[in-house]
Design a protein around this motif. Structure first.
Motif, PDB file in Angstrom:
ATOM      1  N   ARG A 405     -29.755  51.211  69.357  1.00  0.00           N
ATOM      2  CA  ARG A 405     -29.974  51.950  68.108  1.00  0.00           C
ATOM      3  C   ARG A 405     -31.422  51.844  67.620  1.00  0.00           C
ATOM      4  O   ARG A 405     -31.733  52.255  66.499  1.00  0.00           O
ATOM      5  CB  ARG A 405     -29.013  51.438  67.031  1.00  0.00           C
ATOM      6  N   GLN A 406     -32.306  51.312  68.428  1.00  0.00           N
ATOM      7  CA  GLN A 406     -33.700  51.150  68.028  1.00  0.00           C
ATOM      8  C   GLN A 406     -34.398  52.488  67.785  1.00  0.00           C
ATOM      9  O   GLN A 406     -35.394  52.551  67.059  1.00  0.00           O
ATOM     10  CB  GLN A 406     -34.464  50.352  69.091  1.00  0.00           C
ATOM     11  N   HIS A 407     -33.899  53.567  68.409  1.00  0.00           N
ATOM     12  CA  HIS A 407     -34.521  54.884  68.233  1.00  0.00           C
ATOM     13  C   HIS A 407     -33.796  55.741  67.195  1.00  0.00           C
ATOM     14  O   HIS A 407     -34.076  56.937  67.069  1.00  0.00           O
ATOM     15  CB  HIS A 407     -34.576  55.612  69.574  1.00  0.00           C
ATOM     16  N   HIS A 408     -32.889  55.139  66.459  1.00  0.00           N
ATOM     17  CA  HIS A 408     -32.187  55.847  65.384  1.00  0.00           C
ATOM     18  C   HIS A 408     -33.210  56.307  64.339  1.00  0.00           C
ATOM     19  O   HIS A 408     -34.221  55.647  64.083  1.00  0.00           O
ATOM     20  CB  HIS A 408     -31.154  54.908  64.765  1.00  0.00           C
ATOM     21  N   ALA A 409     -32.936  57.442  63.711  1.00  0.00           N
ATOM     22  CA  ALA A 409     -33.880  58.016  62.737  1.00  0.00           C
ATOM     23  C   ALA A 409     -34.169  57.053  61.584  1.00  0.00           C
ATOM     24  O   ALA A 409     -35.326  56.932  61.129  1.00  0.00           O
ATOM     25  CB  ALA A 409     -33.324  59.334  62.198  1.00  0.00           C
ATOM     26  N   ASP A 410     -33.150  56.352  61.085  1.00  0.00           N
ATOM     27  CA  ASP A 410     -33.361  55.407  59.979  1.00  0.00           C
ATOM     28  C   ASP A 410     -34.249  54.245  60.402  1.00  0.00           C
ATOM     29  O   ASP A 410     -35.089  53.783  59.631  1.00  0.00           O
ATOM     30  CB  ASP A 410     -32.016  54.871  59.478  1.00  0.00           C
ATOM     31  N   VAL A 411     -34.085  53.800  61.636  1.00  0.00           N
ATOM     32  CA  VAL A 411     -34.899  52.706  62.149  1.00  0.00           C
ATOM     33  C   VAL A 411     -36.344  53.164  62.326  1.00  0.00           C
ATOM     34  O   VAL A 411     -37.288  52.448  61.975  1.00  0.00           O
ATOM     35  CB  VAL A 411     -34.337  52.178  63.486  1.00  0.00           C
ATOM     36  N   HIS A 412     -36.518  54.364  62.850  1.00  0.00           N
ATOM     37  CA  HIS A 412     -37.871  54.915  63.034  1.00  0.00           C
ATOM     38  C   HIS A 412     -38.583  55.040  61.695  1.00  0.00           C
ATOM     39  O   HIS A 412     -39.766  54.668  61.566  1.00  0.00           O
ATOM     40  CB  HIS A 412     -37.784  56.276  63.719  1.00  0.00           C
ATOM     41  N   ALA A 413     -37.893  55.559  60.678  1.00  0.00           N
ATOM     42  CA  ALA A 413     -38.504  55.725  59.357  1.00  0.00           C
ATOM     43  C   ALA A 413     -38.880  54.370  58.751  1.00  0.00           C
ATOM     44  O   ALA A 413     -39.954  54.220  58.149  1.00  0.00           O
ATOM     45  CB  ALA A 413     -37.546  56.478  58.436  1.00  0.00           C
ATOM     46  N   TYR A 414     -38.009  53.393  58.936  1.00  0.00           N
ATOM     47  CA  TYR A 414     -38.281  52.060  58.390  1.00  0.00           C
ATOM     48  C   TYR A 414     -39.472  51.429  59.102  1.00  0.00           C
ATOM     49  O   TYR A 414     -40.346  50.825  58.459  1.00  0.00           O
ATOM     50  CB  TYR A 414     -37.034  51.185  58.544  1.00  0.00           C
ATOM     51  N   ARG A 415     -39.542  51.584  60.416  1.00  0.00           N
ATOM     52  CA  ARG A 415     -40.647  51.020  61.178  1.00  0.00           C
ATOM     53  C   ARG A 415     -41.973  51.666  60.758  1.00  0.00           C
ATOM     54  O   ARG A 415     -42.988  50.981  60.606  1.00  0.00           O
ATOM     55  CB  ARG A 415     -40.411  51.203  62.681  1.00  0.00           C
ATOM     56  N   GLU A 416     -41.960  52.967  60.563  1.00  0.00           N
ATOM     57  CA  GLU A 416     -43.169  53.650  60.110  1.00  0.00           C
ATOM     58  C   GLU A 416     -43.611  53.140  58.738  1.00  0.00           C
ATOM     59  O   GLU A 416     -44.810  52.953  58.503  1.00  0.00           O
ATOM     60  CB  GLU A 416     -42.910  55.164  60.050  1.00  0.00           C
ATOM     61  N   TRP A 417     -42.656  52.910  57.871  1.00  0.00           N
ATOM     62  CA  TRP A 417     -42.982  52.399  56.539  1.00  0.00           C
ATOM     63  C   TRP A 417     -43.561  50.988  56.643  1.00  0.00           C
ATOM     64  O   TRP A 417     -44.555  50.670  55.969  1.00  0.00           O
ATOM     65  CB  TRP A 417     -41.746  52.406  55.659  1.00  0.00           C
ATOM     66  N   MET A 418     -42.958  50.132  57.471  1.00  0.00           N
ATOM     67  CA  MET A 418     -43.472  48.782  57.639  1.00  0.00           C
ATOM     68  C   MET A 418     -44.910  48.797  58.127  1.00  0.00           C
ATOM     69  O   MET A 418     -45.760  48.049  57.649  1.00  0.00           O
ATOM     70  CB  MET A 418     -42.600  47.993  58.621  1.00  0.00           C
ATOM     71  N   ASN A 419     -45.207  49.672  59.080  1.00  0.00           N
ATOM     72  CA  ASN A 419     -46.574  49.783  59.599  1.00  0.00           C
ATOM     73  C   ASN A 419     -47.556  50.254  58.534  1.00  0.00           C
ATOM     74  O   ASN A 419     -48.729  49.887  58.545  1.00  0.00           O
ATOM     75  CB  ASN A 419     -46.612  50.738  60.800  1.00  0.00           C
ATOM     76  N   SER A 420     -47.061  51.056  57.604  1.00  0.00           N
ATOM     77  CA  SER A 420     -47.944  51.608  56.577  1.00  0.00           C
ATOM     78  C   SER A 420     -48.343  50.578  55.523  1.00  0.00           C
ATOM     79  O   SER A 420     -49.362  50.751  54.852  1.00  0.00           O
ATOM     80  CB  SER A 420     -47.261  52.797  55.878  1.00  0.00           C
ATOM     81  N   ILE A 421     -47.550  49.515  55.363  1.00  0.00           N
ATOM     82  CA  ILE A 421     -47.872  48.510  54.340  1.00  0.00           C
ATOM     83  C   ILE A 421     -48.497  47.261  54.942  1.00  0.00           C
ATOM     84  O   ILE A 421     -48.771  46.288  54.238  1.00  0.00           O
ATOM     85  CB  ILE A 421     -46.629  48.122  53.524  1.00  0.00           C
ATOM     86  N   ALA A 422     -48.708  47.260  56.275  1.00  0.00           N
ATOM     87  CA  ALA A 422     -49.275  46.079  56.930  1.00  0.00           C
ATOM     88  C   ALA A 422     -50.718  45.871  56.489  1.00  0.00           C
ATOM     89  O   ALA A 422     -51.430  46.819  56.209  1.00  0.00           O
ATOM     90  CB  ALA A 422     -49.203  46.247  58.429  1.00  0.00           C
TER      91      ALA A 422
END
Length: 422
Positions: A405-422
């Motif tokens: 489930r790593q490529h699930h849309a919710d996971v992708h959106a969350y990962r993108e958000w995490m990268n944006s606040i790093a």
């Protein structure tokens, strides 16, 4: 022994050292003037901002004086002994140096101070005012859960300079041991704060100094409490085998640990075992925590140096959430949040940790959208200066997502958000 009775009320003195935002500010007095380690926004006449903000204030608390003038007045005040002049010179020189540093110099400054602490410990003399140092440690116990790590580091720098001077002064063997104990605990709070600022290598150096100093003091509480806190902060930032070795080391000297220190160590063992997937060991340890706490229950303490009821819920929430025990995790999280809400609305970081534990539980149970959305809400709700370790926890949440489930849309959106606040 613990520094005070468990479950005790906060002292009036501790309240005077904390402003409404939870920032610790120690005052150093000398013939009508005081040097105050403070948040710059609280005073308008501070020296240039940096690692330490020093303000020099006259007798009436309003008239700001030039640095040179105040240093001269402090130096010439009274007919002090040579020893008192040395203590004052040590503080003024250190404070002046720190005030001019940029944030980029912080690590180098802390490292120099750590070595200075180690040099001071070689002396055979001690400072007399042990009670004042004990109160300062109590202040840090209560400030740590609510203050921003950077603010704690500013205040710790001042107190570490003061303690280095105190350790050089003559005193009895008993006073020397108490000051060593103070040095151990100040070093441990520095290590925790550096860890919370995302500087694990600097933190590890301070952990070594804290442990060595505690061992020198011979205080059984400090020896075990410090090792328990080190295990907590090593979890996830060091390899699992290294953290498990820390547990073995602590277990080897914990036979006669005082109750609160034993609780601290057992709680960190429960969490670490859950973190690395040793379910049976984790369950055995968390049941032991509940039994030890039940033998001497305490209400909300608000201090890292007291094992109050909030510490029990924090431990259970973390442990059960990592084990995927949904019912138990939800119960501990709910009880913990209720306790914080009823006792201290200034505490933000630990309630946020409880809610993140619930996010881990949801993701582990398969409810990705709910769990990831909750984690994002929790991290977004924290002020920037308190996010540190919670952002790292948010990253660890991604590792809980099954590979399929790593490529699930919710996971992708969350990962993108995490990268944006790093």
């Amino acid at each position: 022994m613990p520094l005070r009775a468990r479950g005790g009320r906060r002292s009036e003195r501790c309240r005077t050292h904390l402003d409404v935002g939870g920032v610790l500010a120690h005052r150093y007095h000398a013939r009508g003037y005081r040097a105050l380690a403070a948040a710059p926004e609280r005073h308008n006449n501070a020296l240039p901002s940096g690692v330490l903000d020093i303000e020099l204030i006259g007798n009436n608390g309003n008239d700001a004086l030039s640095t040179d003038a105040v240093v001269q007045d402090l130096w010439e005040a009274g007919d002090d002994s040579d020893e008192d002049r040395m203590i004052r010179r040590t503080f003024l020189a250190g404070a002046a140096a720190l005030a001019g540093l940029s944030a980029a110099d912080k690590s180098a400054t802390l490292e120099a101070m750590r070595h200075g602490m180690n040099r001071s410990l070689a002396a055979e003399r001690a400072e007399a005012d042990v009670n004042e140092w004990q109160h300062i440690i109590l202040d840090y116990g209560e400030a740590y859960p609510i203050a921003a790590p950077a603010e704690l580091v500013r205040s710790l720098m001042v107190d570490l300079l003061g303690l280095q001077a105190a350790l050089r002064r003559p005193g009895s063997a008993a006073r020397q041991r108490e000051l060593l104990r103070t040095g151990a605990l100040l070093s441990a709070f520095t290590a925790q704060s550096m860890s919370n600022l995302g500087q694990p290598l600097e933190a590890r150096r301070w952990w070594r100094t804290a442990k060595n100093t505690a061992d020198r003091s011979g205080d059984p509480y400090s020896v075990i409490w410090i090792r328990g806190r080190e295990i907590c902060h090593a979890m996830g930032s060091r390899p699992d085998p290294a953290v498990l070795r820390l547990i073995e080391e602590a277990d080897g000297i914990a036979v006669k640990a005082p109750p609160d220190a034993a609780l601290e160590l057992t709680a960190e063992k429960a969490q670490m075992f859950a973190f690395c997937g040793r379910e049976q060991d984790a369950l055995a340890a968390i049941h032991q925590v509940r039994e030890q706490f039940g033998a001497s229950p305490a209400a909300y303490s608000g201090s890292m140096l007291d094992w109050g009821e909030e510490r029990l819920y924090n431990t259970e929430s973390f442990t059960y959430s990592r084990l995927g025990k949904i019912t138990e995790a939800e119960r501990a999280t709910r009880d913990g949040l209720s306790l914080y809400a009823a006792n201290d609305d200034r505490s933000l970081r630990h309630p946020a940790g409880l809610r993140l534990n619930l996010a881990f539980t949801l993701v582990r149970s398969g409810d990705l959208r709910e769990g990831l959305n909750l984690a994002r809400t929790v991290i977004d709700s924290l002020p920037e200066e308190l996010r540190g370790t919670k952002v790292e926890d948010g990253r660890k949440l991604l590792a809980m997502v099954p590979p399929a489930r790593q490529h699930h849309a919710d996971v992708h959106a969350y990962r993108e958000w995490m990268n944006s606040i790093a």
